[in-house]
Design an enzyme around this catalytic site. Structure first.
Site, PDB file in Angstrom:
ATOM      1  N   GLU A 166      18.878 -33.920 -15.234  1.00  0.00           N
ATOM      2  CA  GLU A 166      18.299 -33.711 -16.576  1.00  0.00           C
ATOM      3  C   GLU A 166      18.502 -35.211 -17.269  1.00  0.00           C
ATOM      4  O   GLU A 166      19.420 -35.614 -17.674  1.00  0.00           O
ATOM      5  CB  GLU A 166      19.323 -32.811 -17.401  1.00  0.00           C
ATOM      6  CG  GLU A 166      19.349 -31.431 -17.020  1.00  0.00           C
ATOM      7  CD  GLU A 166      19.981 -30.395 -17.969  1.00  0.00           C
ATOM      8  OE1 GLU A 166      19.051 -29.606 -18.279  1.00  0.00           O
ATOM      9  OE2 GLU A 166      21.032 -30.348 -18.475  1.00  0.00           O
ATOM     10  N   GLY A 172      16.004 -31.341 -25.020  1.00  0.00           N
ATOM     11  CA  GLY A 172      15.747 -30.679 -26.351  1.00  0.00           C
ATOM     12  C   GLY A 172      14.973 -31.786 -27.337  1.00  0.00           C
ATOM     13  O   GLY A 172      14.842 -31.688 -28.275  1.00  0.00           O
ATOM     14  N   SER A 212      13.490 -30.138 -21.581  1.00  0.00           N
ATOM     15  CA  SER A 212      12.140 -29.645 -22.335  1.00  0.00           C
ATOM     16  C   SER A 212      11.193 -28.867 -21.440  1.00  0.00           C
ATOM     17  O   SER A 212      10.250 -28.828 -21.346  1.00  0.00           O
ATOM     18  CB  SER A 212      11.534 -30.957 -22.864  1.00  0.00           C
ATOM     19  OG  SER A 212      12.417 -31.537 -23.867  1.00  0.00           O
TER      20      SER A 212
HETATM   21  P1  PGA Z   1      16.056 -28.062 -23.314  1.00  0.00           P
HETATM   22  O1  PGA Z   1      17.568 -28.204 -22.728  1.00  0.00           O
HETATM   23  O2  PGA Z   1      15.281 -27.261 -21.977  1.00  0.00           O
HETATM   24  O3  PGA Z   1      15.930 -27.421 -24.733  1.00  0.00           O
HETATM   25  O4  PGA Z   1      15.520 -29.380 -23.251  1.00  0.00           O
HETATM   26  C1  PGA Z   1      17.930 -28.434 -21.359  1.00  0.00           C
HETATM   27  C2  PGA Z   1      19.234 -28.227 -21.221  1.00  0.00           C
HETATM   28  O5  PGA Z   1      19.988 -28.869 -22.025  1.00  0.00           O
HETATM   29  O6  PGA Z   1      19.783 -27.897 -20.205  1.00  0.00           O
END
Ligand code: PGA
Length: 250
Positions: A166, A172, A212
């Protein structure tokens, strides 16, 4: 063949009623767990009640554990306690834990070991910061995170490990790594595991992309050679959207 994984990370969202409603809604619609592993990482307070009501095709995971079995750690959840709720998986080292709870590569390593000790499958999170990305040090950072996280971890356990790649700048934010870039980093992570253990072991580790991911973009990731699923925050909160994400793995 690695079985795909679709994991929802609810973070600090939902009331108890909303959490239960979600489970009731998805229970009938999930594909069988022989085809795809569906996991919801829920807030600690809901774990037991969700485990009691989960259907056969869903797994429930904790968002964090402490590395100690017990002790003077006010407000923490020990791996022993997590295990007694009936969860099967645990997120380790999510960036929000690293950022807001001062988790380090070293504490992540202790938690990975604690998870395996108590027969919980860790979903080990790693990813580069925006600064590292801009300075072309992504792979150096990933190598450090993975190498430290797996220090002292047995090969027989690593085969069951799930790693979530990630990029910090993509969590996010609505920004995301392209599926090709994400796949290259997944391959790189697999090569680190191969260098620490062996190629066969590295081929068994499931590697997810997170940051995201939406119902519109999930297929691009899933179709890549080294990406075995996704870890999804925001888009996992709505039951219809989560079902769509899971079904994208079929
Ligand atoms: P998101 O979060 O899909 O809202 O970007 C991913 C995560 O924090 O695992």
């Amino acid at each position: 063949m690695r079985k795909p994984v679709m994991a929802g990370n609810w973070k600090m969202n939902k009331t108890r009623d909303e959490a239960l409603q979600f489970i009731y809604t998805i229970n009938q619609s999930l594909p069988t767990s022989t085809e795809v592993e569906s996991i919801i990482f829920a807030p600690e307070i809901f774990l037991r009640c969700l485990v009691k009501r989960q259907g056969n095709e869903l797994k429930i995971g904790a968002q964090n554990i402490h590395y100690a079995d017990s002790g003077e750690f006010t407000g923490e959840l020990s791996p022993v306690m997590a295990k007694t709720t009936g969860v099967t998986h645990v997120l380790i080292g999510h960036n929000e834990r690293r950022k807001y709870a001062n988790e380090t590569d070293e504490s992540v390593n202790l938690k990975v070991q604690a998870a395996f000790k108590h027969d919980l499958i860790p979903v080990l999170c790693c990813g580069e910061t925006e600064f590292e990305y801009d300075n072309n040090t992504t792979e150096e950072s990933l190598k450090r995170q993975i190498t430290i996280a797996l220090n002292g971890v047995q090969k027989s356990n690593v085969e069951n490990l799930i790693i979530a790649y990630e990029p910090v700048w993509a969590i996010g934010t609505g920004k995301r790594a392209t599926s090709e870039v994400a796949n290259n980093e997944a391959k790189f992570i697999r090569s680190i595991v191969a260098s620490l253990y062996d190629v066969q072991t590295s081929e068994k580790v499931r590697i997810l992309y997170g940051g995201s991911v939406s119902t519109d973009t999930v297929t691009g990731y899933i179709s890549q050679s080294d990406i075995d699923g996704c870890l999804v925050g925001k888009a996992s909160l709505d039951p219809a959207s989560f079902i769509q994400l899971v079904k994208a793995c079929l």
